[in-house]
Design a protein around this motif. Sequence first.
Motif, PDB file in Angstrom:
ATOM      1  N   PHE A 143       0.876  -1.167   0.000  1.00  0.00           N
ATOM      2  CA  PHE A 143       0.000   0.000   0.000  1.00  0.00           C
ATOM      3  C   PHE A 143       0.914   1.217   0.000  1.00  0.00           C
ATOM      4  O   PHE A 143       1.756   1.372   0.888  1.00  0.00           O
ATOM      5  CB  PHE A 143      -0.938  -0.006   1.212  1.00  0.00           C
ATOM      6  N   PHE A 145      -3.115   0.161  -4.232  1.00  0.00           N
ATOM      7  CA  PHE A 145      -2.936  -1.143  -3.591  1.00  0.00           C
ATOM      8  C   PHE A 145      -2.459  -2.122  -4.667  1.00  0.00           C
ATOM      9  O   PHE A 145      -3.053  -2.216  -5.737  1.00  0.00           O
ATOM     10  CB  PHE A 145      -4.271  -1.604  -2.986  1.00  0.00           C
ATOM     11  N   ILE A 158     -10.874  -1.696   1.872  1.00  0.00           N
ATOM     12  CA  ILE A 158     -10.766  -0.253   2.028  1.00  0.00           C
ATOM     13  C   ILE A 158     -12.103   0.206   2.599  1.00  0.00           C
ATOM     14  O   ILE A 158     -13.157  -0.255   2.168  1.00  0.00           O
ATOM     15  CB  ILE A 158     -10.458   0.430   0.671  1.00  0.00           C
ATOM     16  N   PHE A 212      -7.271   1.626   5.043  1.00  0.00           N
ATOM     17  CA  PHE A 212      -6.901   0.425   4.302  1.00  0.00           C
ATOM     18  C   PHE A 212      -6.606  -0.655   5.332  1.00  0.00           C
ATOM     19  O   PHE A 212      -6.080  -0.373   6.405  1.00  0.00           O
ATOM     20  CB  PHE A 212      -5.656   0.708   3.449  1.00  0.00           C
TER      21      PHE A 212
END
Lengths: 368, 368, 368, 368
Positions: free
Chosen positions: D125, D148, D274, D340
Amino acid sequence: MEDIHNDDVIGRARVKDTPELEAYYKELEGLGAGALWTVANDIEPWEPRSSSVPMLWEYDNLRELVLKSSELVTPEQAGRRVVYLVNDKRKDVSAAVGWLYTGIQVTRPGESTSAHRHKASALRFIMEGEGGYTVVDGNKVTFEVNDFVITPNSAWHEHGVAENGKTCIWQDGLDIPLVNALEANDYAVFDGKQPLTAPANYLPLTYSGAGLVPQDANWDKPYSPLFKYAWKDVYPALLEAAKVNEGSPYDGIIMQYSNPLTGGHVMQTMGASIQLLRAGEHTKAHKHTGSFVYQCAKGKGYSIINGKRFDWKERDIFCVPSWAWHEHVNLSETEDACLFSFNDLPVIEKLGLYQEKEYPENNGHQVL
Amino acid sequence: MEDIHNDDVIGRARVKDTPELEAYYKELEGLGAGALWTVANDIEPWEPRSSSVPMLWEYDNLRELVLKSSELVTPEQAGRRVVYLVNDKRKDVSAAVGWLYTGIQVTRPGESTSAHRHKASALRFIMEGEGGYTVVDGNKVTFEVNDFVITPNSAWHEHGVAENGKTCIWQDGLDIPLVNALEANDYAVFDGKQPLTAPANYLPLTYSGAGLVPQDANWDKPYSPLFKYAWKDVYPALLEAAKVNEGSPYDGIIMQYSNPLTGGHVMQTMGASIQLLRAGEHTKAHKHTGSFVYQCAKGKGYSIINGKRFDWKERDIFCVPSWAWHEHVNLSETEDACLFSFNDLPVIEKLGLYQEKEYPENNGHQVL
Amino acid sequence: MEDIHNDDVIGRARVKDTPELEAYYKELEGLGAGALWTVANDIEPWEPRSSSVPMLWEYDNLRELVLKSSELVTPEQAGRRVVYLVNDKRKDVSAAVGWLYTGIQVTRPGESTSAHRHKASALRFIMEGEGGYTVVDGNKVTFEVNDFVITPNSAWHEHGVAENGKTCIWQDGLDIPLVNALEANDYAVFDGKQPLTAPANYLPLTYSGAGLVPQDANWDKPYSPLFKYAWKDVYPALLEAAKVNEGSPYDGIIMQYSNPLTGGHVMQTMGASIQLLRAGEHTKAHKHTGSFVYQCAKGKGYSIINGKRFDWKERDIFCVPSWAWHEHVNLSETEDACLFSFNDLPVIEKLGLYQEKEYPENNGHQVL
Amino acid sequence: MEDIHNDDVIGRARVKDTPELEAYYKELEGLGAGALWTVANDIEPWEPRSSSVPMLWEYDNLRELVLKSSELVTPEQAGRRVVYLVNDKRKDVSAAVGWLYTGIQVTRPGESTSAHRHKASALRFIMEGEGGYTVVDGNKVTFEVNDFVITPNSAWHEHGVAENGKTCIWQDGLDIPLVNALEANDYAVFDGKQPLTAPANYLPLTYSGAGLVPQDANWDKPYSPLFKYAWKDVYPALLEAAKVNEGSPYDGIIMQYSNPLTGGHVMQTMGASIQLLRAGEHTKAHKHTGSFVYQCAKGKGYSIINGKRFDWKERDIFCVPSWAWHEHVNLSETEDACLFSFNDLPVIEKLGLYQEKEYPENNGHQVL
């Protein structure tokens, strides 16, 4: 025969300590952190690495102690009256090998346990006795020697032996260490006895035909409806297959116990197999990921595991750790030998972690 | 007992013809078009509608003619020496019911056919004889009376009877009409005899244990590896299931022949079942989508299909069209009766078109 | 370019009529039977065989008549106010090609239909207008030109155009002929208006991110939750893909509308695709099983189908029958062209009936 | 709020030590065995039990040290230049929580690593920088902040930053501890640089449309072909969903990154999500099995984990152990906040080990 790998190559950590770096590491440690390169080579091994050792438990040694437990404690006091087998290197997690637990349970005629359930799954392979039964989610299943019986995760279960039966001894296999490691186990006690929801042996009798499923089956569970795989059916199937199959070079004639509705493993976390080594058969060695616990169901022979010989005969139990070389030998020149085994292959396969390797030297045989 | 529906409601087409509209329709027709409301009620029926009629073919009538074919033509001339059964309302597509074809094939001792293949799938149910065999994709499978054998789509196949056998007669079931309707059929002739790729009966012997699959199975075909479902295993499985199952109210003890690797239908387009009606059993009526061809494998009785009685005994063949009410009766008070049937349920189910309805009156029984 | 096959070979029926045989055939006929070899070569064709012909419907011709329908009948009278397009060889089943129905529906501002449902599935591709919407199982979905919208089997559905919208015209695609042929269709009228079960466009907005699914999604339907595939998202995706893909030699840049929860077709019986032909692109010819109805969504060009040229521009509709050779040409040297199409591929694929063949001559191009 | 369970009930081990039993235990120990009842209550806990503690790592503290690593070691020396975050109770397995590893990697403009692969899976990420890229199995994927990116198991991979880029920092997530625990990890170094097999960003551009898959896709890998989930697409999708969804009571608007070809997790062993917490949102508490590592991608707020408050803002990283109560709070009354997270849910779910529980008191909120 261990493969040799060299860490002094590009792509491996090759940082040498300096005072500056040591100060840096200390600073990181204070923040709940570390420098990856200080542990990378260790946590990223070149090949699969097991912390278990191969072991064999002779039934001759254990049987008396198992029976003795039935004099020392009641099932009620003990919860379950079981002698468990523990790997020398896995005592911290009570595992026989890898993340698999195994034990030997004894129940006398007329005894029965209370019902409980857990997220861990269980299976049994029957060693001795008559009149034994299990009740799984309201289904009573009677069993005999060499039958294989499952208790899937979160199913209520209890066991017993009929008043007019004979003391039953069976091997339990569970994935308790795995489910604990995955921080997901639980436990519940059934309030009273489970009511039976179907006639005895309803599921085994309903699914007893190869390639036949009840047209109105609406089984939606993630495990096999065939709660019992009876030796009276399994052994003839091995013999039939042996007529037309060469078999695996590593395992002889080997069949996986399977869910007849999926062709896959009997339960979500543990699989099991039965194999027949023909008279005089000596298989080749290979290694693969996954941990295995074996019980000799018939005959006598030995297995060579990571270069060490383990002799077995009926009822002996032994284990093969992940990535250990192994080959099997039937010592009889006239009789076949059968090995039951259970494993964590469903886990290994579903997570994409299976790999295997043939023993590359000496025509596939380890040197003792 | 037909449900009554009224088209004079909102949501149905209710446009009356006028000169203006008629002119409009003519104009549309010239462009390869039409007004939906002129056909809507017809092409959107309230309930499933079959163009087939229930029929029964008595084996006593057919047997002699089937045998006579073996005097009139050779397998080589005929391609296949088969008498096919055709529904009075499906002659245009050579179907016995819906989109299913069925025929009766005869092969004399020492005869064998050449190999061919097609996108249509085939199955056989053995009626008479000894020493018969089929070769499917290099696998030779021998069969006996009441065995069920499959020939999946695009598999090379040929049949024969051993020199020392007895004239064999079997029922063929194919989805030729369906695959033609879907404009996807094809045909190819094998150049010479198929070489055998395994010992005789390799697949049935390898998959002969319920809940046992070869550990090294790498079957990747979309159909069952169990090319034969032998009566010597199937009938006992029905008896075992009958001990602990009440069975279906419509069908008694009914088992679906299944792919042991999926629990699903044996092939992609056709399924098959075997059912046991207990002594004196009279099932309730229901109707459902899907077309069915039956053969009586054992005993005698009758079925009531859309209000009409059809009496059957061993080897008689009959059909139940889609959405036809049907119930079955075993006329013996002492012996069980068995019905084999095949169907297009895989098609109906995969396309989301299955529905069923219980006969709502008279305690579930049609009035004759 | 038709492949030539010879029936005078082993494996095909080659029986010549004789008086004796003719008498035999008569006897069989009286029993509802026949000799397979009299029909075998016909019902077992060497290659897939379609009963449809390629056709193109020019929108310029149809538009006026479609709009005129809105003066001639009300949606309420007509059930649905639709001009349907019918293949010259499939008038008996009201199909545009194979077993697929297509029509052009018109709805004026302020109009709406009543709700109904059927086992047949439906889809729409929007041709003109503003303010249109559909309500499918309680989900209102608004749409714009070139949007693709689905109405899965047995879902309640109704359509309309907002008071302040503009007359909407869209293409309907249904598998009514197929579901009728499979004898499984049904029909029901909703009693009153469907209550909305979620905010407008709930499903398209919830599933609007590529590779993102709501974590609490518990969609258990056998069709896509993405009821609308909006042109504002679809066309840019084609352009993005065109940057890095060579595309199919037969279809340019072609994307299948898919169920984001399975990656498969949007519904159980019909699939749909959108393809982009780059400026000047002339694809190669191939043929395959499955029936296709196209609508030009953008640009102009032509397709050669079984050797015949069909010119199309925006909104024209044409069909490609099963196993017909076809190739596509974008006539613009500067602009791309887009073709929407729907098909019965889910049926063909699930039943194992897909096959394709590349045009073998002339560098892959048919000669006109 | 810990549930209280009592071991003094039927179904639990309640055996008291006696000299006789102690002798017995000793005897068992000598044989590699033990009495189950001496460990049963410990290895069969009433509820899931985690060995990890909740922790938060502030980026403000770590950033400088991460950057400093780029002065201390080269990527070549270090293999990977990463500061890893370690749970106070999981130092023995280098895990941040449960069996999940996480680290922060820094790469300067012009730097690139050599390629390697392992059975463990990885994900990234992106936290800072410009011009970063990864090459996974020959596919180059460029990335930006909050993108991502996945590196599935056994895929060759390497990373770098363009000469004209800016220093990139990203979070790595791996299941190294899990794959080591399962005794299945391996490692290999690519000989030289990977050749690119497709244009840059081929996979993300090809799969960039929601509900669109290339018609000729023949992706047969057990992980997502969408190697990058770009923030420029993900954040708008969250906003769209927020328009029509109430969201989860525990997580606000939460989307799972998914494989567009299956709707399932992006890889076989790790999943990722997310979530968007709307301005002022304070979710309810629940607990479930599975371990989670979070990174704040936008905004600021706090989470209460097992009764303790952890404040976070952009780039901070924290963890929630299995079966820990947790709830989230967005501290802004005007801006949304995004978290996230990655997890081991694919493992937990496939093995049948998922369970969850709502916080039962105080209207679903833990008391600090």
